[in-house]
Design a protein around this motif. Structure first.
Motif, short mmCIF file in Angstrom:
data_model
loop_
_atom_site.label_atom_id
_atom_site.label_comp_id
_atom_site.label_asym_id
_atom_site.label_seq_id
_atom_site.Cartn_x
_atom_site.Cartn_y
_atom_site.Cartn_z
N TRP A 184 0.84 -1.19 0.00
CA TRP A 184 0.00 0.00 0.00
C TRP A 184 0.88 1.25 0.00
CZ3 TRP A 184 -1.54 -4.27 2.84
CH2 TRP A 184 -2.83 -4.76 2.59
N GLY A 185 0.57 2.20 -0.88
CA GLY A 185 1.26 3.48 -0.83
C GLY A 185 0.85 4.27 0.39
N GLN A 186 -0.41 4.17 0.76
CA GLN A 186 -0.91 4.85 1.96
C GLN A 186 -2.16 4.14 2.43
OE1 GLN A 186 -2.41 8.89 1.53
NE2 GLN A 186 -1.64 9.43 3.54
N GLU A 187 -2.24 3.93 3.71
CA GLU A 187 -3.45 3.36 4.32
C GLU A 187 -3.98 4.35 5.33
OE1 GLU A 187 -4.96 -0.39 7.12
OE2 GLU A 187 -3.06 -0.50 6.05
N ILE A 188 -5.25 4.69 5.22
CA ILE A 188 -5.90 5.61 6.14
C ILE A 188 -7.01 4.86 6.84
CG2 ILE A 188 -7.16 7.78 6.38
CD1 ILE A 188 -5.84 8.75 3.83
N ASP A 189 -6.89 4.68 8.13
CA ASP A 189 -7.91 4.00 8.92
C ASP A 189 -8.66 5.03 9.74
OD1 ASP A 189 -7.15 1.47 8.04
OD2 ASP A 189 -5.55 1.35 9.53
N VAL A 190 -9.97 5.04 9.61
CA VAL A 190 -10.82 5.92 10.42
C VAL A 190 -11.53 5.04 11.44
CG1 VAL A 190 -12.72 7.55 10.40
CG2 VAL A 190 -11.09 7.52 8.50
N GLY A 191 -11.09 5.12 12.68
CA GLY A 191 -11.73 4.34 13.74
C GLY A 191 -12.95 5.08 14.26
N MET A 192 -14.12 4.50 14.03
CA MET A 192 -15.36 5.15 14.43
C MET A 192 -16.05 4.31 15.49
SD MET A 192 -17.22 7.75 14.13
CE MET A 192 -18.87 8.27 14.58
N PHE A 193 -15.97 4.75 16.73
CA PHE A 193 -16.60 4.03 17.83
C PHE A 193 -17.69 4.86 18.51
CE2 PHE A 193 -12.21 2.54 17.41
CZ PHE A 193 -12.44 1.20 17.14
N ALA A 194 -17.78 6.13 18.12
CA ALA A 194 -18.82 6.99 18.69
C ALA A 194 -20.15 6.68 18.01
CB ALA A 194 -18.45 8.46 18.50
N PRO A 195 -21.27 6.96 18.65
CA PRO A 195 -22.57 6.74 18.01
C PRO A 195 -22.74 7.64 16.80
CG PRO A 195 -22.83 7.98 20.05
CD PRO A 195 -21.41 7.51 20.02
N THR A 196 -23.57 7.20 15.86
CA THR A 196 -23.81 8.00 14.66
C THR A 196 -24.44 9.33 15.02
OG1 THR A 196 -25.95 6.94 14.35
CG2 THR A 196 -24.07 5.94 13.25
N GLY A 197 -24.25 10.29 14.14
CA GLY A 197 -24.83 11.61 14.37
C GLY A 197 -23.95 12.52 15.19
N THR A 198 -22.69 12.10 15.49
CA THR A 198 -21.81 12.93 16.31
C THR A 198 -20.87 13.78 15.47
OG1 THR A 198 -20.25 11.10 16.44
CG2 THR A 198 -21.88 11.27 18.20
N GLY A 199 -21.03 13.79 14.18
CA GLY A 199 -20.17 14.60 13.33
C GLY A 199 -19.94 13.91 12.00
N THR A 200 -19.04 14.46 11.21
CA THR A 200 -18.71 13.91 9.91
C THR A 200 -17.30 13.34 9.93
OG1 THR A 200 -20.13 15.56 8.85
CG2 THR A 200 -18.55 14.43 7.45
N GLN A 201 -17.14 12.14 9.39
CA GLN A 201 -15.84 11.50 9.38
C GLN A 201 -15.34 11.42 7.94
OE1 GLN A 201 -18.62 9.83 10.93
NE2 GLN A 201 -18.08 11.13 12.66
N PHE A 202 -14.08 11.74 7.72
CA PHE A 202 -13.49 11.71 6.39
C PHE A 202 -12.28 10.79 6.39
CE2 PHE A 202 -15.42 15.90 6.84
CZ PHE A 202 -16.16 16.02 5.66
N GLY A 203 -12.21 9.87 5.42
CA GLY A 203 -10.98 9.14 5.23
C GLY A 203 -9.94 10.03 4.58
N LEU A 204 -10.39 10.91 3.68
CA LEU A 204 -9.51 11.85 2.99
C LEU A 204 -10.31 13.10 2.66
CD1 LEU A 204 -6.75 12.38 1.61
CD2 LEU A 204 -7.72 11.38 -0.47
#
Length: 431
Positions: A184-204
């Motif tokens: 992999w040239g780059q791996e981006i892991d977004v760990g999401m453990f908070a309940p939905t509706g708490t904001g916006t998450q971006f991998g990139l």
């Protein structure tokens, strides 16, 4: 006069902080070495391979080695089990016959410069499945109201060099000859453990500043000798690609060779090569298929304007304002069939056919007309037929589904039409 000459082993060093201990000057100097300490000339002609290897040998299990200038390294240094931090100066240029040092190059063949860590650490990551050469973790306070950045990398291009290239980040992952496994040239892991509706998450997230229009948000490219098998691979997503016109976007998608790009067009797709197809739509299954390949609806999703179902049946709503159909909205049936049957034969209307013209040589004592399949996917479809000669005994059936109250005779010059009600898969006579 008193002789105060001391050897390096006799001189001591104390850092001065609380808890610091006494070390020899020799030990302190070994924290950071320079290839010139071991005879490197870095003059662009002298082979400095031995000096680079000697510097590595003199370093402990981990350490920093500095080098600057045009150094010729014909034999790459062997690190063994050591982790080396190469502190390359701004004038560094590694030359020589070998190609393994420095190992990292950009896609244009430019070697990596600046501080460079070569890590062979035997310590795996907390996940237990990877080694890390450099780790950064930011632990923001629980009361954080703004942003937090673990690594901030940037570059600032100045001057008027038309061919200048400024890259804020260049990631190189190389699979050497004979290697196997995934890379992999780059791996981006977004760990999401908070309940939905708490904001916006971006991998990139790609954004920026300024008043100019940058050329590409994302550019996927390779050399002429090597191609990406897939430029973009999206899996396990609720929506694969979401494109919204939020900032004056002229076109959402332009693919293929398009001579003229028309602003305001959502998608323009051209052929990649002569003889190819600009667009292919394939249904999901051939077993009990249902749904549409194309469906056009009005702005508030209350009326169907045009559709092509999975069986190839088309529907188009007239755009005429009144009951009179203008020439511009005139219905054109390119799917009709022309038939010249004999008495007792069967005229079968194909799945993509709406009209059957029957033109026998003379009056027919008997004829069977088989309408196309009537399924829920064909709801609203129309099938019609006419004959230039009298058919004394007419039988009408369906390739799939049932028929209701169909005519049993057909006069010369007359015709009948039926409509498919998909809810009960039945053809009903219209006239």
């Amino acid at each position: 006069m008193t002789d105060v000459t001391r050897t390096a082993a006799q001189l001591k060093y104390v850092q001065g902080g609380v808890g610091s201990v006494v070390r020899s000057i020799t030990s302190k100097f070994q924290d950071g070495l320079n290839v010139r300490d071991f005879g490197a000339q870095c003059d662009g002609s002298t082979d400095d391979s031995a000096a680079f290897q000697a510097a590595v040998n003199a370093t402990g299990s981990t350490g920093m080695i500095a080098a600057d200038g045009p150094c010729v390294v014909n034999t790459a240094p062997v690190l063994g089990k050591k982790n080396i931090y190469w502190n390359f100066g701004p004038n560094i240029a590694i030359k020589g016959r070998q190609t393994a040092f420095p190992r990292m190059f950009t896609n244009h063949g430019i070697p990596a410069v600046g501080p460079w860590i070569q890590s062979q650490s035997p310590v795996v990551s907390p996940a237990g499945d990877a080694y890390s050469a450099f780790s950064v973790e930011t632990l923001p306070p629980t009361t954080l109201a703004g942003g937090v950045i673990s690594i901030f990398a940037g570059t600032n291009l100045t001057g008027n060099g038309k061919d200048a290239i400024a890259t804020a980040q260049n990631l190189v992952a190389t699979a050497q000859n004979g290697s196997s496994g995934n890379i992999w040239g780059q791996e981006i892991d977004v760990g999401m453990f908070a309940p939905t509706g708490t904001g916006t998450q971006f991998g990139l997230s790609l954004n920026g500043l300024g008043t100019g229009n940058p050329t590409f948000g994302v550019k996927i490219d390779r050399s002429d000798k090597s191609k990406w098998q897939f430029g973009l691979d999206i899996r396990n997503a609720q929506v694969g690609v979401n494109i919204e016109n939020t900032s004056g976007m002229n076109n959402a998608l332009v693919a293929g060779t398009i001579p003229t790009i028309f602003a305001g067009t959502t998608a323009m797709i051209g052929q990649m090569a002569n003889g190819g197809s600009a667009l292919i739509l394939q249904r999901y299954t051939n077993t009990a298929p249902g749904g549409y390949l194309i469906k056009a609806i009005n702005a508030n999703n209350t009326e169907q304007l045009f559709s092509v179902d999975i069986g190839g049946q088309t529907f188009a709503k007239s755009l005429a304002a009144s009951g009179t159909v203008s020439h511009g909205a005139q219905e054109i049936d390119k799917s009709y069939s022309y038939n010249t049957p004999s008495s007792g034969q069967v005229v079968t209307m194909a799945a993509d056919s709406e009209t059957a013209i029957i033109d026998p040589a003379s009056t027919l004592a008997a004829l069977t007309v088989t309408l196309p399949a009537c399924t829920p996917a064909h709801d609203g479809s129309i099938a019609r037929y006419s004959s230039t000669r009298t058919i004394s005994a007419l039988t009408v059936n369906s390739a799939s589904g049932t028929v209701s109250n169909m005519p049993t005779t057909l006069a010369a010059g007359a015709g009948h039409a039926s409509l498919c009600r998909g809810a009960n898969t039945t053809w009903y006579p219209l006239y």
